[in-house]
Design an enzyme around this catalytic site. Sequence first.
Site, PDB file in Angstrom:
ATOM      1  N   GLU A  94      43.113  44.832  43.551  1.00  0.00           N
ATOM      2  CA  GLU A  94      41.914  44.885  44.381  1.00  0.00           C
ATOM      3  C   GLU A  94      41.815  43.649  45.266  1.00  0.00           C
ATOM      4  O   GLU A  94      42.239  42.564  44.869  1.00  0.00           O
ATOM      5  CB  GLU A  94      40.674  45.002  43.484  1.00  0.00           C
ATOM      6  CG  GLU A  94      40.671  46.348  42.758  1.00  0.00           C
ATOM      7  CD  GLU A  94      39.486  46.575  41.836  1.00  0.00           C
ATOM      8  OE1 GLU A  94      39.123  47.736  41.650  1.00  0.00           O
ATOM      9  OE2 GLU A  94      38.923  45.606  41.305  1.00  0.00           O
ATOM     10  N   CYS A 107      39.220  37.724  49.674  1.00  0.00           N
ATOM     11  CA  CYS A 107      39.549  37.324  48.304  1.00  0.00           C
ATOM     12  C   CYS A 107      40.721  38.198  47.874  1.00  0.00           C
ATOM     13  O   CYS A 107      40.575  39.422  47.770  1.00  0.00           O
ATOM     14  CB  CYS A 107      38.311  37.544  47.425  1.00  0.00           C
ATOM     15  SG  CYS A 107      38.628  37.238  45.691  1.00  0.00           S
ATOM     16  N   CYS A 114      46.625  40.159  34.589  1.00  0.00           N
ATOM     17  CA  CYS A 114      46.694  38.696  34.434  1.00  0.00           C
ATOM     18  C   CYS A 114      47.196  38.382  33.044  1.00  0.00           C
ATOM     19  O   CYS A 114      46.869  39.083  32.080  1.00  0.00           O
ATOM     20  CB  CYS A 114      45.301  38.093  34.637  1.00  0.00           C
ATOM     21  SG  CYS A 114      45.317  36.288  34.759  1.00  0.00           S
ATOM     22  N   CYS A 121      36.259  37.353  31.883  1.00  0.00           N
ATOM     23  CA  CYS A 121      36.802  37.941  33.109  1.00  0.00           C
ATOM     24  C   CYS A 121      37.348  39.345  32.847  1.00  0.00           C
ATOM     25  O   CYS A 121      38.146  39.542  31.923  1.00  0.00           O
ATOM     26  CB  CYS A 121      37.905  37.030  33.641  1.00  0.00           C
ATOM     27  SG  CYS A 121      38.700  37.683  35.115  1.00  0.00           S
ATOM     28  N   CYS A 339      33.205  38.035  41.552  1.00  0.00           N
ATOM     29  CA  CYS A 339      34.172  37.268  40.749  1.00  0.00           C
ATOM     30  C   CYS A 339      34.252  37.814  39.335  1.00  0.00           C
ATOM     31  O   CYS A 339      33.227  37.990  38.687  1.00  0.00           O
ATOM     32  CB  CYS A 339      33.702  35.822  40.563  1.00  0.00           C
ATOM     33  SG  CYS A 339      33.991  34.752  41.913  1.00  0.00           S
TER      34      CYS A 339
HETATM   35  N1  SAH Z   1      43.066  32.925  37.906  1.00  0.00           N
HETATM   36  C1  SAH Z   1      42.429  32.202  38.960  1.00  0.00           C
HETATM   37  C2  SAH Z   1      41.853  33.062  40.052  1.00  0.00           C
HETATM   38  C3  SAH Z   1      41.107  34.332  39.671  1.00  0.00           C
HETATM   39  S1  SAH Z   1      39.486  34.201  38.998  1.00  0.00           S
HETATM   40  C4  SAH Z   1      41.374  31.293  38.398  1.00  0.00           C
HETATM   41  O1  SAH Z   1      41.118  31.349  37.200  1.00  0.00           O
HETATM   42  O2  SAH Z   1      40.842  30.478  39.135  1.00  0.00           O
HETATM   43  C5  SAH Z   1      38.441  33.656  40.289  1.00  0.00           C
HETATM   44  C6  SAH Z   1      37.190  32.927  39.800  1.00  0.00           C
HETATM   45  O3  SAH Z   1      36.259  33.841  39.188  1.00  0.00           O
HETATM   46  C7  SAH Z   1      37.495  31.885  38.740  1.00  0.00           C
HETATM   47  O4  SAH Z   1      36.773  30.717  38.990  1.00  0.00           O
HETATM   48  C8  SAH Z   1      36.992  32.557  37.475  1.00  0.00           C
HETATM   49  O5  SAH Z   1      36.732  31.643  36.470  1.00  0.00           O
HETATM   50  C9  SAH Z   1      35.777  33.276  37.991  1.00  0.00           C
HETATM   51  N2  SAH Z   1      35.300  34.349  37.114  1.00  0.00           N
HETATM   52  C10 SAH Z   1      36.022  35.119  36.301  1.00  0.00           C
HETATM   53  N3  SAH Z   1      35.220  36.004  35.663  1.00  0.00           N
HETATM   54  C11 SAH Z   1      33.964  35.785  36.101  1.00  0.00           C
HETATM   55  C12 SAH Z   1      32.706  36.401  35.850  1.00  0.00           C
HETATM   56  N4  SAH Z   1      32.588  37.426  35.018  1.00  0.00           N
HETATM   57  N5  SAH Z   1      31.621  35.918  36.507  1.00  0.00           N
HETATM   58  C13 SAH Z   1      31.727  34.894  37.375  1.00  0.00           C
HETATM   59  N6  SAH Z   1      32.903  34.289  37.670  1.00  0.00           N
HETATM   60  C14 SAH Z   1      34.008  34.711  37.033  1.00  0.00           C
END
Ligand code: SAH
Length: 346
Positions: A94, A107, A114, A121, A339
């Site tokens: 996505e 994004c 992953c 997440c 996110c």
């Molecule tokens: N793996 C990378 C990029 C993908 S996640 C990383 O960890 O940075 C992108 C961002 O979304 C990261 O900061 C992650 O911590 C955040 N994120 C993941 N799940 C989330 C959620 N349920 N609510 C808010 N932010 C979240």
Amino acid sequence: MADIKKDIRALTKDQIREFFVKNGDKSFRGNQVYEWLWQRGIHSFEEMTNISKETRQMMENHFVINHIKVDQMQRSSDGTIKNAIKLHDNLIVESVLIPTATRTTACVSSQVGCSLDCKFCATSRLKRMRNLNPDEIYDQVVVIDNESRLYHDRPLSNIVFMGMGEPLMNYNNVLKAIDKITSPEGLGMSPKRIVVSTSGVPKMIKKMADDNVKFKLAVSLHSAIDEVRDTIMPFNKTFPLKDLRESLVYWYEKTKNRITYEYVVWQGINDKRKDVDALVQFCKFAPSKVNIIEYNPIDDGMFQQADSLAIDMYRDILEANNITVTIRRSRGKDIDAACGQLANKK
Ligand code: SAH
């Protein structure tokens, strides 16, 4: 057994030029083809209208163009667009277009699924299937650039690697894609408008510093206390905060770039004074910015967004320590585009 044809976009410009010379044509033909592939983003050899039919057929005999396809597009009431992207092997990733008053941000995903296991997440529930190729990353940017022009009357202005996957676990391909995105022969975007977000892979952060990359780094920290981070991001046991910090010190010494941290504050997990104090201690060695992001629930009882008092406490203490703070609202929640919500739910 039939030969599996190679994607022509895996070849460098020089390799494409050589291919034509070997096949009795001029190296210049390679330049033309390269321009069609990368600047014009065509999906098939047929579209290369200034190339003869025979030459197009000859290319078709040797190569394929595995362009990504938008399988489904959803538009949120706030203007956010989420694309479910189908890859040539039918896997789905996505990517999201996020418009604000002044910019349009793409994004993008770097992996299918992953390999990390962040408990908050949604993507972590899909096991890592494979890395994306450079062209699959590049194509997501082109798709969103086109959507931005179509729906928001302006080109894409920023890119964040915050979609599915851990970009530093697919570092070489991410780097190749960024090279194309920033090259005048690709999209010609400034690397300063690109952020690579990592959950913190110390060895790769050092490698980025050694490679003298020009894009920005964001670290998804969420806690500066090992015992807490171990429970919410279990890979922290392999890459503890001490190693992460050491790699960031190295990064800062080499690049002198401010470090951005992403941080969600959850009730009962990291909403106490000691959590903020640990964060200040962790990041005060370099100019830093903390992005406090809103939690986007993923149907898991374990996590709940902290109340505004806790967020205010974070903001006040960080600011008192000269750390920049931004508090970010979620976008595209109604279509599961925020996110951490990217999980191929249809
Ligand atoms: N793996 C990378 C990029 C993908 S996640 C990383 O960890 O940075 C992108 C961002 O979304 C990261 O900061 C992650 O911590 C955040 N994120 C993941 N799940 C989330 C959620 N349920 N609510 C808010 N932010 C979240």
